[in-house]
Design an enzyme around this catalytic site. Structure first.
Site, PDB file in Angstrom:
ATOM      1  NE  ARG A  24      52.682 -41.870  -5.597  1.00  0.00           N
ATOM      2  CZ  ARG A  24      52.083 -42.873  -4.974  1.00  0.00           C
ATOM      3  NH1 ARG A  24      52.485 -44.100  -5.132  1.00  0.00           N
ATOM      4  NH2 ARG A  24      51.061 -42.638  -4.193  1.00  0.00           N
ATOM      5  NE  ARG A  37      43.582 -46.131   1.702  1.00  0.00           N
ATOM      6  CZ  ARG A  37      44.330 -45.781   0.654  1.00  0.00           C
ATOM      7  NH1 ARG A  37      44.322 -46.496  -0.445  1.00  0.00           N
ATOM      8  NH2 ARG A  37      45.060 -44.702   0.720  1.00  0.00           N
ATOM      9  NE  ARG A  92      48.066 -40.296  -0.045  1.00  0.00           N
ATOM     10  CZ  ARG A  92      47.041 -40.769   0.668  1.00  0.00           C
ATOM     11  NH1 ARG A  92      46.560 -40.064   1.680  1.00  0.00           N
ATOM     12  NH2 ARG A  92      46.522 -41.927   0.375  1.00  0.00           N
ATOM     13  CE  LYS A 146      47.790 -46.703  -6.668  1.00  0.00           C
ATOM     14  NZ  LYS A 146      48.172 -45.491  -6.303  1.00  0.00           N
ATOM     15  NE  ARG A 204      47.776 -45.311   3.356  1.00  0.00           N
ATOM     16  CZ  ARG A 204      48.002 -45.315   2.046  1.00  0.00           C
ATOM     17  NH1 ARG A 204      47.773 -46.401   1.345  1.00  0.00           N
ATOM     18  NH2 ARG A 204      48.446 -44.234   1.441  1.00  0.00           N
TER      19      ARG A 204
HETATM   20  P1  ADP Z   1      48.440 -43.699  -2.191  1.00  0.00           P
HETATM   21  O1  ADP Z   1      48.371 -44.158  -3.634  1.00  0.00           O
HETATM   22  O2  ADP Z   1      47.141 -43.847  -1.488  1.00  0.00           O
HETATM   23  O3  ADP Z   1      48.998 -42.316  -2.040  1.00  0.00           O
HETATM   24  P2  ADP Z   1      50.791 -45.424  -1.581  1.00  0.00           P
HETATM   25  O4  ADP Z   1      50.737 -46.481  -0.561  1.00  0.00           O
HETATM   26  O5  ADP Z   1      51.016 -45.851  -2.994  1.00  0.00           O
HETATM   27  O6  ADP Z   1      49.403 -44.653  -1.399  1.00  0.00           O
HETATM   28  O7  ADP Z   1      51.912 -44.346  -1.214  1.00  0.00           O
HETATM   29  C1  ADP Z   1      51.955 -43.747   0.050  1.00  0.00           C
HETATM   30  C2  ADP Z   1      53.073 -42.705   0.118  1.00  0.00           C
HETATM   31  O8  ADP Z   1      54.351 -43.334  -0.100  1.00  0.00           O
HETATM   32  C3  ADP Z   1      53.019 -41.599  -0.913  1.00  0.00           C
HETATM   33  O9  ADP Z   1      52.138 -40.556  -0.543  1.00  0.00           O
HETATM   34  C4  ADP Z   1      54.483 -41.158  -0.961  1.00  0.00           C
HETATM   35  O10 ADP Z   1      54.810 -40.384   0.162  1.00  0.00           O
HETATM   36  C5  ADP Z   1      55.234 -42.467  -0.825  1.00  0.00           C
HETATM   37  N1  ADP Z   1      55.490 -43.092  -2.140  1.00  0.00           N
HETATM   38  C6  ADP Z   1      55.027 -44.301  -2.570  1.00  0.00           C
HETATM   39  N2  ADP Z   1      55.446 -44.557  -3.825  1.00  0.00           N
HETATM   40  C7  ADP Z   1      56.183 -43.490  -4.205  1.00  0.00           C
HETATM   41  C8  ADP Z   1      56.887 -43.148  -5.395  1.00  0.00           C
HETATM   42  N3  ADP Z   1      56.914 -43.973  -6.468  1.00  0.00           N
HETATM   43  N4  ADP Z   1      57.528 -41.950  -5.431  1.00  0.00           N
HETATM   44  C9  ADP Z   1      57.532 -41.122  -4.397  1.00  0.00           C
HETATM   45  N5  ADP Z   1      56.887 -41.381  -3.242  1.00  0.00           N
HETATM   46  C10 ADP Z   1      56.224 -42.549  -3.136  1.00  0.00           C
END
Ligand code: ADP
Ligand code: ZN
Length: 226
Positions: free
Chosen positions: A93, A130, A174, A17, A163
């Site tokens: 999400r 990653r 996750r 993504k 990360r």
């Molecule tokens: P990944 O898709 O690998 O989990 P992201 O960078 O998209 O990584 O998100 C990292 C973290 O940020 C998530 O695990 C969550 O804690 C928080 N986060 C990001 N976007 C959202 C969202 N739309 N709603 C709730 N938490 C979010």
């Protein structure tokens, strides 16, 4: 002409993504809006907000809807995104986030929601290798896409690190939350005629080509008189 683009990208952790969102944002010259990057930047800044967000991020938990929604609303009502569009990465999400987004974007809505599909075994392999720039969020992989100079970002010279939430337990959590909270959005957007599911396998260039042709096809179809 039909400039800009209003795109949401969905996909499991490690589907690519972030990588594809950066590429699409360059291609269509629209801001890349990543909720994950915004939270990580807040954590690094040491602000009180970042401090609050950190405990959710490190555990692989979702940040509560009202916090995320407020943040996205603020970002999507700035001039650059209202005029040209956005590539939205990591949001929505959950179904309440999606409902809020569609309301916020009325009357134009989104051009397309892209679901990047990938199997879980590839995801685990990708997440283990990653690495990410701690300044600009650019993604790398120790296997097939390392930075030119080890540990240094090609784009901005920042430090390339693993990360904090790419640990086994946070990854498991996750993926679990993805299945429970985010996967239902695939049907939700499908029912509204907005979804395109595309394969996330192959080289990053191949995936980008696949995504761009689909977006252009949809945009073409939406042009008046076509
Ligand atoms: P990944 O898709 O690998 O989990 P992201 O960078 O998209 O990584 O998100 C990292 C973290 O940020 C998530 O695990 C969550 O804690 C928080 N986060 C990001 N976007 C959202 C969202 N739309 N709603 C709730 N938490 C979010
Ligand atoms: Zn960088």
């Amino acid at each position: 002409m039909n400039p800009g683009a209003r795109i949401v990208i969905l996909g499991k952790q490690g589907a690519g993504k972030g990588t594809q969102a950066v590429r699409l944002s360059r291609h269509y010259v629209v801001p890349h809006v990543s909720t994950g990057d915004t939270f990580r930047a807040a954590v690094r800044s040491g602000s009180e907000f970042g401090h609050k967000a950190r405990k959710f991020l490190d555990a692989g938990e979702l940040v509560p809807d009202e916090i995320v929604i407020g943040m996205v609303r603020e970002r999507l009502t700035r001039d650059d995104t209202t005029h040209r569009g956005f590539i939205l990465d990591g949001f929505p999400r959950t179904v309440p986030q999606a409902e809020d987004l569609m309301q916020l974007l009325q009357p134009t809505g989104v051009d397309l929601v892209i679901n990047i599909e990938i199997d879980t075994s590839s995801v685990l392999r990708r997440l283990a290798s990653r690495r990410v720039c701690s300044d600009c969020g650019a993604n790398y992989s120790v296997g097939d896409n390392p930075p030119r100079v080890r540990g240094i970002c090609d784009v901005c010279g920042g430090e390339v690190v693993q990360r904090d939430d790419d640990t086994e337990s946070a990854i498991r959590r996750r993926l679990e939350l993805y299945e429970r909270e985010t996967a239902p959005l695939i049907e939700w957007f499908e029912a509204r005629g907005l979804l395109a599911t595309l394969e996330g396998t192959g080289s990053p260039d191949e995936v980008t080509d696949r995504l761009v042709s689909e977006v252009d096809r949809r945009k073409q179809r939406a042009l008046p008189g076509c």
